[in-house]
Design an enzyme around this catalytic site. Structure first.
Site, mmCIF file in Angstrom:
data_model
loop_
_atom_site.group_PDB
_atom_site.id
_atom_site.type_symbol
_atom_site.label_atom_id
_atom_site.label_comp_id
_atom_site.label_asym_id
_atom_site.label_seq_id
_atom_site.Cartn_x
_atom_site.Cartn_y
_atom_site.Cartn_z
ATOM 1 N N GLY A 212 -33.579 33.748 9.251
ATOM 2 C CA GLY A 212 -33.212 35.237 8.750
ATOM 3 C C GLY A 212 -34.325 36.291 9.386
ATOM 4 O O GLY A 212 -34.905 36.068 10.288
ATOM 5 N N ILE A 213 -33.883 37.375 8.590
ATOM 6 C CA ILE A 213 -34.569 38.360 9.036
ATOM 7 C C ILE A 213 -36.150 38.626 8.269
ATOM 8 O O ILE A 213 -36.089 38.278 7.218
ATOM 9 C CB ILE A 213 -33.870 39.762 8.886
ATOM 10 C CG1 ILE A 213 -33.589 40.860 10.004
ATOM 11 C CG2 ILE A 213 -33.942 40.202 7.543
ATOM 12 C CD1 ILE A 213 -32.410 41.626 9.860
ATOM 13 N N ILE A 216 -41.494 36.330 7.657
ATOM 14 C CA ILE A 216 -41.750 34.971 7.267
ATOM 15 C C ILE A 216 -41.220 33.969 8.144
ATOM 16 O O ILE A 216 -41.544 33.147 8.811
ATOM 17 C CB ILE A 216 -41.783 34.698 5.793
ATOM 18 C CG1 ILE A 216 -42.632 35.226 4.821
ATOM 19 C CG2 ILE A 216 -41.423 33.094 5.571
ATOM 20 C CD1 ILE A 216 -42.285 35.209 3.322
ATOM 21 N N GLU A 235 -27.041 33.893 12.378
ATOM 22 C CA GLU A 235 -26.579 35.090 12.864
ATOM 23 C C GLU A 235 -27.263 35.783 13.681
ATOM 24 O O GLU A 235 -26.657 36.535 14.814
ATOM 25 C CB GLU A 235 -26.276 35.811 11.263
ATOM 26 C CG GLU A 235 -27.384 36.232 10.690
ATOM 27 C CD GLU A 235 -27.149 36.503 9.260
ATOM 28 O OE1 GLU A 235 -26.887 35.891 8.566
ATOM 29 O OE2 GLU A 235 -27.355 37.859 8.997
ATOM 30 N N GLY A 333 -26.441 37.852 5.672
ATOM 31 C CA GLY A 333 -25.650 36.309 5.912
ATOM 32 C C GLY A 333 -26.533 35.281 4.824
ATOM 33 O O GLY A 333 -26.411 34.186 4.931
#
Ligand code: COA
Length: 428
Positions: A212-213, A216, A235, A333
């Site tokens: 993800g974004i 971390i 994504e 997402g």
């Protein structure tokens, strides 16, 4: 170069000002997100004279005149970044709740774009363009728009996948020489590094990953260097994925779908990342409705989704997009990938977070969420939660077990208070 394609291209070429002059009162303009934002058209948009115009675009990257000047614009986004947060504060912007897998079709049930604006690399020898930086919603919007405008930029990568657009489907072109919009990887802190190690301990060789974004996920990737044969179904395609591919860690050879290919729906990172994806058939962009469809994600075995959040309550509800009542980012997402990963054979879904925020002043593990904060990932769909203090697996666990497991990975300064609050509010 085919002469008739060239003649058609020239006949459709307009200046940015000519495009802005076409805008009529009440129009919806849909534009590409993040690096896919058409910078030259955005620059000219400040001169808009039409009234009640809505700009639909997410993660707008950069500072444009229309962000400051009163040019009759209202703004909608399904994912907020700094620009959207600033407009929201001025009551010029609003948020569209949606999972990434459905961010295009949810909007299209309500309205269709009057104009679509995307960014493409120059035309190929066959009269084709590409939506260079991603198609989370862009292809769906382009197909429904009354007028399609592409900003053609020789600095844009020629990406491969479901993002090809024929010259016949474009009404107008604008040329741009702007440098690509980039985002720098957040530098990894000592704490990120510990969390990254904890997350990496859950990821086995030959897993298929989604990252993800945020800070971390980048730190997590740094701990994958000794893994073997990872695959990517994600994504957002990031710099860390390009590095792991070049280091031979990501091979995509054990995937059940899109074997030997890294797939995502958008690319956002450094110039080096854009060079990596340029004309690279081992990286493909697919529509957000497909990359993030949980039932597509689940077709890969050992799928691992790795995301982060703002706050988690003791029963396992995850808030990833709001600070109190204020929209900070979006669901993106997160649910799509967490649910898809758990439907995959051998799959895992991980939420990794710092145990505290605001310089250790507050715990991110809380008895209940801040007033008004929304739940991005429901407690029925949460699986592993990781902090710098360890790993809590919540899937299938009772609320009592969850409370115990989450307190064990909370910051030691807050553990006693969390136990008392769990009693006081009869959470367990
Ligand atoms: N209470 C109050 N503020 C908090 C907080 C908490 N519990 N936790 C974090 N914050 C603040 C931070 O202080 C920071 O504020 P600042 O910008 O003023 O410094 C801000 O929230 C962001 O925190 P940070 O830890 O830097 O966030 P990040 O860049 O690592 O992103 C998310 C974290 C959760 C916002 C981001 O991952 C996200 O938007 N996730 C949802 C979408 C998603 O997961 N999509 C999946 C795939 S792309």
């Amino acid at each position: 170069m085919n002469e008739s394609n060239l003649a058609e291209y020239k006949s459709k070429l307009r200046t940015p000002e000519q495009i802005i002059d076409m805008i009529e009162d009440g129009w919806y303009i849909n534009a590409g997100q993040a690096a896919g934002g058409p910078v030259t058209l955005f620059d000219a948009l400040g001169k808009n004279k039409a009234k009640d115009v809505t700009l639909q675009a997410s993660l707008i990257t950069g500072d444009f005149p229309f962000c400051h000047d009163d040019c009759g614009l209202w703004h909608e986004a399904w994912f907020f970044g700094p620009a959207e947060r600033a407009w929201h504060k001025q009551h010029l912007s609003t948020f569209t709740p949606a999972h990434l897998s459905q961010c295009a079709n949810r909007v299209l049930t309500r309205t269709k774009p009057s104009m679509f604006w995307g960014v493409s690399a120059p035309m190929d020898n066959h009269g084709n363009f590409n939506i260079a930086y991603g198609i989370a919603y862009e292809m769906d919007m382009l197909e429904e728009a009354d007028i399609v405008v592409l900003e053609v930029n020789e600095n844009a990568p020629h990406t491969i996948g479901e993002n090809t657009v024929s010259i016949r489907d474009v009404d107008f072109f604008v040329e741009s020489a702007h440098e690509p919009l980039t985002t720098n990887a957040v530098p990894t802190t000592e704490l990120d590094d510990i969390i990254g190690r904890n997350v990496a301990s859950l990821v086995e060789d030959r897993s298929v990953i989604q990252l993800g974004i945020g800070g971390i996920p980048n730190a997590v990737a740094e701990h994958f260097t000794d893994k073997k044969d990872l695959g990517v179904h994600t994504e957002m395609i990031t710099d860390s994925m390009a590095s792991l591919y070049e280091a031979g860690v990501i091979t995509n050879r054990n995937k059940q779908i899109y074997r030997n290919v890294m797939v995502g729906t958008f690319v956002f990172g450094s110039k080096e990342l854009y060079q990596f994806v340029d004309n690279n058939p081992t990286v493909q962009l697919i529509r957000g409705s497909r990359s993030n469809d949980p039932f597509v994600i689940a077709q890969n075995d050992n799928m691992v989704s790795i995301n982060t959040c703002i706050q988690i309550d003791l029963s396992g509800q995850v808030c990833s997009e709001e600070i109190g009542t204020k929209q900070y980012s979006g669901t993106g997402g997160q649910f799509d990938t967490a649910y898809g990963a758990q439907r995959s054979r051998g799959g895992k879904s991980i939420i990794a977070l710092h145990s505290t925020a605001k310089n250790d002043a507050i715990s991110t593990i809380v008895p209940f969420h801040d007033r008004g904060a929304v739940v991005s990932l429901g407690r029925n769909d949460v699986d592993y939660v990781v902090t710098e203090y360890g790993v809590a697996q919540l899937r299938g666990r009772t609320v009592s077990q969850r409370v115990e497991a989450l307190i064990a990975i909370a910051h030691p300064n807050f553990r006693d208070a969390l136990s008392r609050q769990a009693d006081e509010f009869e959470i367990w």
